[in-house]
Design a protein around this motif. Structure first.
Motif, PDB file in Angstrom:
ATOM      1  N   TYR A 269      -8.360  38.978 -45.848  1.00  0.00           N
ATOM      2  CA  TYR A 269      -9.951  38.900 -45.911  1.00  0.00           C
ATOM      3  C   TYR A 269      -9.838  39.794 -47.414  1.00  0.00           C
ATOM      4  O   TYR A 269      -8.978  40.876 -47.352  1.00  0.00           O
ATOM      5  CB  TYR A 269     -10.239  39.562 -44.984  1.00  0.00           C
TER       6      TYR A 269
ATOM      7  N   TYR B 131     -13.233  43.260 -48.003  1.00  0.00           N
ATOM      8  CA  TYR B 131     -13.989  43.713 -48.323  1.00  0.00           C
ATOM      9  C   TYR B 131     -14.385  44.163 -48.764  1.00  0.00           C
ATOM     10  O   TYR B 131     -13.752  44.547 -49.989  1.00  0.00           O
ATOM     11  CB  TYR B 131     -14.106  43.981 -46.281  1.00  0.00           C
TER      12      TYR B 131
ATOM     13  N   GLN C 227     -16.678  47.747 -49.506  1.00  0.00           N
ATOM     14  CA  GLN C 227     -17.675  48.726 -48.038  1.00  0.00           C
ATOM     15  C   GLN C 227     -18.379  49.755 -49.458  1.00  0.00           C
ATOM     16  O   GLN C 227     -17.472  50.752 -50.030  1.00  0.00           O
ATOM     17  CB  GLN C 227     -16.235  49.707 -47.336  1.00  0.00           C
TER      18      GLN C 227
ATOM     19  N   GLY D  38     -22.072  54.690 -47.196  1.00  0.00           N
ATOM     20  CA  GLY D  38     -22.675  54.509 -45.741  1.00  0.00           C
ATOM     21  C   GLY D  38     -23.177  53.940 -45.582  1.00  0.00           C
ATOM     22  O   GLY D  38     -24.318  53.155 -44.761  1.00  0.00           O
ATOM     23  N   GLN D  39     -22.208  51.901 -45.687  1.00  0.00           N
ATOM     24  CA  GLN D  39     -22.725  51.004 -45.103  1.00  0.00           C
ATOM     25  C   GLN D  39     -21.272  50.348 -44.707  1.00  0.00           C
ATOM     26  O   GLN D  39     -19.856  51.031 -44.626  1.00  0.00           O
ATOM     27  CB  GLN D  39     -22.691  50.059 -46.139  1.00  0.00           C
ATOM     28  N   GLY D  40     -21.364  49.376 -43.856  1.00  0.00           N
ATOM     29  CA  GLY D  40     -20.796  48.574 -43.469  1.00  0.00           C
ATOM     30  C   GLY D  40     -19.577  48.031 -44.181  1.00  0.00           C
ATOM     31  O   GLY D  40     -20.371  47.547 -45.174  1.00  0.00           O
ATOM     32  N   PRO D  41     -18.710  48.116 -44.321  1.00  0.00           N
ATOM     33  CA  PRO D  41     -17.451  46.335 -45.270  1.00  0.00           C
ATOM     34  C   PRO D  41     -18.798  44.966 -44.995  1.00  0.00           C
ATOM     35  O   PRO D  41     -19.400  44.865 -44.055  1.00  0.00           O
ATOM     36  CB  PRO D  41     -16.593  46.015 -43.907  1.00  0.00           C
TER      37      PRO D  41
ATOM     38  N   PHE E 121     -18.022  40.996 -46.022  1.00  0.00           N
ATOM     39  CA  PHE E 121     -17.397  40.258 -46.217  1.00  0.00           C
ATOM     40  C   PHE E 121     -17.685  39.500 -47.917  1.00  0.00           C
ATOM     41  O   PHE E 121     -18.600  39.184 -48.770  1.00  0.00           O
ATOM     42  CB  PHE E 121     -17.357  39.267 -45.401  1.00  0.00           C
TER      43      PHE E 121
ATOM     44  N   LEU F  35     -12.247  46.737 -49.480  1.00  0.00           N
ATOM     45  CA  LEU F  35     -10.616  46.938 -48.433  1.00  0.00           C
ATOM     46  C   LEU F  35      -9.835  45.373 -48.510  1.00  0.00           C
ATOM     47  O   LEU F  35     -10.626  44.429 -48.602  1.00  0.00           O
ATOM     48  CB  LEU F  35     -11.278  46.949 -46.948  1.00  0.00           C
TER      49      LEU F  35
ATOM     50  N   PHE G  52      -6.257  46.367 -41.373  1.00  0.00           N
ATOM     51  CA  PHE G  52      -6.485  46.395 -43.298  1.00  0.00           C
ATOM     52  C   PHE G  52      -5.611  47.679 -43.507  1.00  0.00           C
ATOM     53  O   PHE G  52      -5.473  48.423 -43.171  1.00  0.00           O
ATOM     54  CB  PHE G  52      -7.863  47.606 -42.790  1.00  0.00           C
ATOM     55  N   GLY G  53      -5.840  47.619 -44.688  1.00  0.00           N
ATOM     56  CA  GLY G  53      -5.419  48.446 -46.030  1.00  0.00           C
ATOM     57  C   GLY G  53      -6.628  49.987 -45.879  1.00  0.00           C
ATOM     58  O   GLY G  53      -7.346  49.542 -45.739  1.00  0.00           O
ATOM     59  N   GLU G  54      -5.541  50.735 -46.753  1.00  0.00           N
ATOM     60  CA  GLU G  54      -6.432  51.919 -46.791  1.00  0.00           C
ATOM     61  C   GLU G  54      -7.497  51.755 -48.089  1.00  0.00           C
ATOM     62  O   GLU G  54      -8.452  52.628 -48.306  1.00  0.00           O
ATOM     63  CB  GLU G  54      -6.036  53.394 -46.849  1.00  0.00           C
TER      64      GLU G  54
END
Lengths: 113, 116
Positions: B33, B35, B37, B40-43, B45, B91, B107-109
């Motif tokens: 996957y 994503y 980000q 201040g937001q969520g990931p 898609f 991400l 997840f990766g960094e």
């Protein structure tokens, strides 16, 4: 469609006091629900997951969450906060059969000494 | 390595340039996957691969964004004619089967992209 709403953008607690991070979900089908944690400059890490087994789910580092279908909620709790719990927490929903998880906006947990 | 590896960790580019971001998933994970980000937001898609094929690319914001996974392992996210609004952390995550009922995402960094 599926979505999650994290009701608080920031939660501030004192070390040793309980933690409550709130999440409400919307899903047309039986959902799978997750909480992820993101420490500064670190990758997202799974805390716990609900996949239609027991409604009370225990995760790592003393966290747990309860799936309440009647309230469409999946709140994250911990009896006693530790300084190392300070991080960003994300509630995630995936409906049954879907491969695409949807993230909430996140809640920043601040822990005071 | 045991985890998901993303390179570069930081990328600064100028508006209009082309950028490639690489993801090396956990060995044996068939699902991958991407994503995005923002602060201040969520990931959010972008795209999902099952093996070599893009099973769902409905999150790609426009045709400047493209991703490939030619051998079913490493994936590259490609952004053409970058814009300042593309600045974000990208991400990558992998999963053993792609089924969220049984698996979790690793997840990766992330790759932090800054478009000047």
């Amino acid at each position: 469609a599926q979505s999650v709403t994290q009701l608080d953008s920031h939660v501030s607690v004192s070390e040793g006091t309980p933690v409550l991070l709130r999440c409400n979900y919307s899903s047309s089908y039986s959902p799978s629900l997750f909480w992820y944690v993101q420490h500064p400059n670190k990758g997202l890490q799974l805390l716990l997951k609900y996949t239609s087994a027991a409604t009370l789910v225990k995760g790592i580092n003393g966290f747990e969450a309860e799936f309440k279908k009647s309230e469409t909620s999946f709140h994250l709790t911990k009896p006693s906060a530790h300084m190392s719990d300070a991080a960003e927490y994300f509630c995630v929903v995936s409906r049954g059969g879907s491969y695409i998880p949807t993230f909430g906006r996140g809640t920043s947990l601040i822990v005071h000494p | 390595g045991a985890g998901v590896s993303q390179t570069p960790s930081n990328k600064v580019t100028e508006k209009g340039k082309y950028v490639e971001l690489r993801c090396d998933p956990i060995s044996g994970h068939t699902a991958l996957y991407w994503y995005r980000q923002s602060l201040g937001q969520g990931p959010e898609f972008l795209i999902y691969f099952q093996g070599t094929g893009a099973a769902d690319d409905s999150g790609l914001p426009n045709d400047r964004f493209f991703a490939v996974r030619p051998e079913g392992s490493v994936s590259t996210l490609k952004i053409q004619r970058t814009e300042r609004g593309d600045s974000a952390v990208y991400l990558c995550a992998s999963s053993l089967t792609g089924s969220l009922n049984t698996g979790e995402l690793f997840f990766g960094e992330g790759s932090r992209l800054t478009v000047l």
